[in-house]
Design a protein around this motif. Structure first.
Motif, PDB file in Angstrom:
ATOM      1  N   THR A 111       0.845  -1.199   0.000  1.00  0.00           N
ATOM      2  CA  THR A 111       0.000   0.000   0.000  1.00  0.00           C
ATOM      3  C   THR A 111       0.876   1.243   0.000  1.00  0.00           C
ATOM      4  O   THR A 111       1.885   1.307   0.710  1.00  0.00           O
ATOM      5  N   GLY A 112       0.497   2.226  -0.778  1.00  0.00           N
ATOM      6  CA  GLY A 112       1.257   3.464  -0.824  1.00  0.00           C
ATOM      7  C   GLY A 112       1.079   4.286   0.444  1.00  0.00           C
ATOM      8  O   GLY A 112       0.108   4.109   1.183  1.00  0.00           O
ATOM      9  N   ALA A 113       2.035   5.177   0.692  1.00  0.00           N
ATOM     10  CA  ALA A 113       1.958   6.096   1.829  1.00  0.00           C
ATOM     11  C   ALA A 113       2.172   7.514   1.317  1.00  0.00           C
ATOM     12  O   ALA A 113       3.227   7.826   0.759  1.00  0.00           O
ATOM     13  N   VAL A 114       1.152   8.345   1.493  1.00  0.00           N
ATOM     14  CA  VAL A 114       1.257   9.774   1.206  1.00  0.00           C
ATOM     15  C   VAL A 114       1.314  10.470   2.558  1.00  0.00           C
ATOM     16  O   VAL A 114       0.298  10.573   3.242  1.00  0.00           O
ATOM     17  N   VAL A 115       2.505  10.893   2.984  1.00  0.00           N
ATOM     18  CA  VAL A 115       2.673  11.382   4.347  1.00  0.00           C
ATOM     19  C   VAL A 115       2.439  12.884   4.405  1.00  0.00           C
ATOM     20  O   VAL A 115       2.960  13.641   3.593  1.00  0.00           O
ATOM     21  N   PHE A 116       1.620  13.301   5.388  1.00  0.00           N
ATOM     22  CA  PHE A 116       1.339  14.735   5.501  1.00  0.00           C
ATOM     23  C   PHE A 116       2.079  15.339   6.684  1.00  0.00           C
ATOM     24  O   PHE A 116       2.550  14.641   7.576  1.00  0.00           O
ATOM     25  N   SER A 117       2.203  16.651   6.650  1.00  0.00           N
ATOM     26  CA  SER A 117       2.921  17.433   7.656  1.00  0.00           C
ATOM     27  C   SER A 117       4.372  16.999   7.819  1.00  0.00           C
ATOM     28  O   SER A 117       4.872  16.886   8.946  1.00  0.00           O
ATOM     29  N   PRO A 118       5.119  16.778   6.718  1.00  0.00           N
ATOM     30  CA  PRO A 118       6.540  16.428   6.853  1.00  0.00           C
ATOM     31  C   PRO A 118       7.367  17.564   7.437  1.00  0.00           C
ATOM     32  O   PRO A 118       8.478  17.327   7.917  1.00  0.00           O
ATOM     33  N   LEU A 119       6.838  18.787   7.400  1.00  0.00           N
ATOM     34  CA  LEU A 119       7.526  19.934   7.988  1.00  0.00           C
ATOM     35  C   LEU A 119       6.991  20.260   9.377  1.00  0.00           C
ATOM     36  O   LEU A 119       7.300  21.321   9.926  1.00  0.00           O
ATOM     37  N   ALA A 120       6.190  19.344   9.938  1.00  0.00           N
ATOM     38  CA  ALA A 120       5.637  19.528  11.283  1.00  0.00           C
ATOM     39  C   ALA A 120       4.939  20.877  11.402  1.00  0.00           C
ATOM     40  O   ALA A 120       5.172  21.645  12.342  1.00  0.00           O
ATOM     41  N   GLN A 121       4.065  21.148  10.420  1.00  0.00           N
ATOM     42  CA  GLN A 121       3.288  22.391  10.363  1.00  0.00           C
ATOM     43  C   GLN A 121       4.172  23.637  10.359  1.00  0.00           C
ATOM     44  O   GLN A 121       3.801  24.691  10.866  1.00  0.00           O
ATOM     45  N   GLY A 122       5.363  23.523   9.778  1.00  0.00           N
ATOM     46  CA  GLY A 122       6.266  24.663   9.681  1.00  0.00           C
ATOM     47  C   GLY A 122       7.336  24.705  10.749  1.00  0.00           C
ATOM     48  O   GLY A 122       8.252  25.545  10.682  1.00  0.00           O
ATOM     49  N   MET A 123       7.258  23.808  11.741  1.00  0.00           N
ATOM     50  CA  MET A 123       8.297  23.784  12.774  1.00  0.00           C
ATOM     51  C   MET A 123       9.655  23.414  12.181  1.00  0.00           C
ATOM     52  O   MET A 123      10.696  23.885  12.666  1.00  0.00           O
ATOM     53  N   LEU A 124       9.654  22.579  11.139  1.00  0.00           N
ATOM     54  CA  LEU A 124      10.904  22.165  10.509  1.00  0.00           C
ATOM     55  C   LEU A 124      11.236  23.075   9.324  1.00  0.00           C
ATOM     56  O   LEU A 124      11.480  22.647   8.198  1.00  0.00           O
ATOM     57  N   THR A 125      11.202  24.363   9.587  1.00  0.00           N
ATOM     58  CA  THR A 125      11.642  25.399   8.643  1.00  0.00           C
ATOM     59  C   THR A 125      12.499  26.372   9.435  1.00  0.00           C
ATOM     60  O   THR A 125      12.700  26.222  10.640  1.00  0.00           O
ATOM     61  N   ASN A 126      12.989  27.407   8.777  1.00  0.00           N
ATOM     62  CA  ASN A 126      13.807  28.395   9.486  1.00  0.00           C
ATOM     63  C   ASN A 126      12.976  29.421  10.244  1.00  0.00           C
ATOM     64  O   ASN A 126      13.520  30.307  10.902  1.00  0.00           O
ATOM     65  N   LYS A 127      11.645  29.289  10.192  1.00  0.00           N
ATOM     66  CA  LYS A 127      10.771  30.310  10.776  1.00  0.00           C
ATOM     67  C   LYS A 127      10.881  30.382  12.285  1.00  0.00           C
ATOM     68  O   LYS A 127      10.781  31.466  12.885  1.00  0.00           O
ATOM     69  N   TYR A 128      11.078  29.242  12.946  1.00  0.00           N
ATOM     70  CA  TYR A 128      11.001  29.213  14.412  1.00  0.00           C
ATOM     71  C   TYR A 128      12.357  28.961  15.077  1.00  0.00           C
ATOM     72  O   TYR A 128      12.405  28.618  16.262  1.00  0.00           O
ATOM     73  N   LEU A 129      13.438  29.163  14.348  1.00  0.00           N
ATOM     74  CA  LEU A 129      14.758  28.896  14.919  1.00  0.00           C
ATOM     75  C   LEU A 129      15.059  29.779  16.123  1.00  0.00           C
ATOM     76  O   LEU A 129      15.787  29.371  17.039  1.00  0.00           O
TER      77      LEU A 129
END
Length: 344
Positions: A218-236
């Motif tokens: 079965t395929g997996a389409v994974v959502f929120s790979p950026l943890a709703q933006g936590m895994l970006t430079n926005k919250y460093l």
């Protein structure tokens, strides 16, 4: 009318969805956030059309995406009519039902009445005869699973959907769903779970959800790979004013406690050594597992979308990099979907 880039399929990576005959792009666009009435339609349109130009063929929606619920489908329906009408057969369009949508006892859950009524409403909002993929958005422990899956089968058998999927079901419930699906003659194409470096529940358990998906093809389409933006430079450096975490809602300020921020900063340093942004490494990391078909990303701007797509420029990890990431890719208690679905 929009004219798509002729080279749109040259740079996108496509992966076979489990053991099906369907290829999906390694990165898909989700319209969960940023596609309701609170965001300019022109910006939404620019993001979607740029996604198409970049070879993103899979557009993911749900009945309650907005705000208000239904507005994301309505806006996307306008794009289909005005810009993408000639490209319908080049797109994989998905929608879901399972969460609150309208008042009363029939606008929530996994009942046959709710799922099929919701699908009909979604088709009307988007101006479509069918969607490519219709999901049960969550497991509902108040409704027999056979009823929920029977509604998905009806959706497929009636031509209102080409494929069926489930979202956020635990490994145990997923295995149960496959057993029932086999009995009633339903093929489940794909599972859509949350998954990121800060939310690794799909790897846990014996067997894990990823194990079950691998075993069943079965395929997996994974959502929120950026943890709703936590895994970006926005919250460093903390929570900036006006950010999603500052506004509240699905991304809560308390998720960004100092210990989590320290891990995010460390992951950002690893990404920099790889020549990637943190977001790009986060997407590449979920795609490292061959059981994952697609990383489903959101975007609030074309620039953000472009940054995500550039993750495909470097999908390889050394063993040393993976070991370093594992040290900081720890659960941050951000799986807000678990109490109503994957924990059941």
């Amino acid at each position: 009318m929009f004219t798509p880039a002729p080279e749109r399929y040259d740079s996108m990576t496509y992966r076979r969805c489990g053991r099906s005959g369907l290829d999906l792009p390694a990165i898909a666009l989700g319209l969960w956030q940023n596609f309701g009435e609170s965001n300019p339609y022109a910006t939404q349109r620019d993001i979607v059309l740029r996604a198409v130009d970049r070879g993103i063929t899979h557009i993911d929606l749900a009945n309650n995406y907005g705000p208000p619920p239904g507005s994301a489908e309505k806006h996307f329906g306008r794009m289909l009519a005005e810009d993408l009408a000639g490209l319908r057969d080049e797109l994989v369009i998905s929608t879901k039902a399972g969460y609150d949508m309208w008042p009363g006892p029939y606008g929530n859950g996994g009942s046959r009445k709710y799922l099929l009524a919701s699908l009909d409403q979604s088709l009307e909002r988007m101006g479509l005869d069918y969607v490519d993929l219709f999901y049960s958005h969550r497991f509902d422990d108040t409704t027999p699973l056979r009823e929920t899956l029977g509604a998905l089968k009806t959706a497929v058998d009636s031509g209102r959907a080409l494929y069926a999927g489930i979202s956020s079901y635990s490994a145990e419930r997923t295995r149960e769903a496959f057993e029932i699906a086999d009995e009633i003659g339903l093929d489940i194409l794909v599972h859509q779970p949350s998954y990121s470096m800060l939310n690794r529940w799909v790897e846990q358990g014996e067997p894990s959800l990823l194990d079950v998906l691998g075993e069943t093809g079965t395929g997996a389409v994974v959502f929120s790979p950026l943890a709703q933006g936590m895994l970006t430079n926005k919250y460093l450096d903390g929570v900036p004013e006006g950010s999603r975490a500052a506004r509240g809602g699905s991304l809560r300020r308390e998720f960004l406690e100092e210990s989590t921020l320290e891990n995010i900063r460390a992951l950002n340093e690893i990404a920099a050594r790889r020549g990637q942004t943190l977001a790009q490494m986060a997407i590449a990391w979920v795609l490292r597992d061959p059981r994952v078909t697609t990383a489903l990303v959101g975007a609030s701007s074309v620039a953000q979308l472009e940054d995500s797509v550039r993750a495909l420029d470097n999908l390889e990890f050394t063993e040393d990099e993976l070991a370093q990431i594992d040290h900081h890719a720890v659960d941050a208690g951000i799986n807000i979907w678990a109490p109503r679905s994957s924990d059941l």
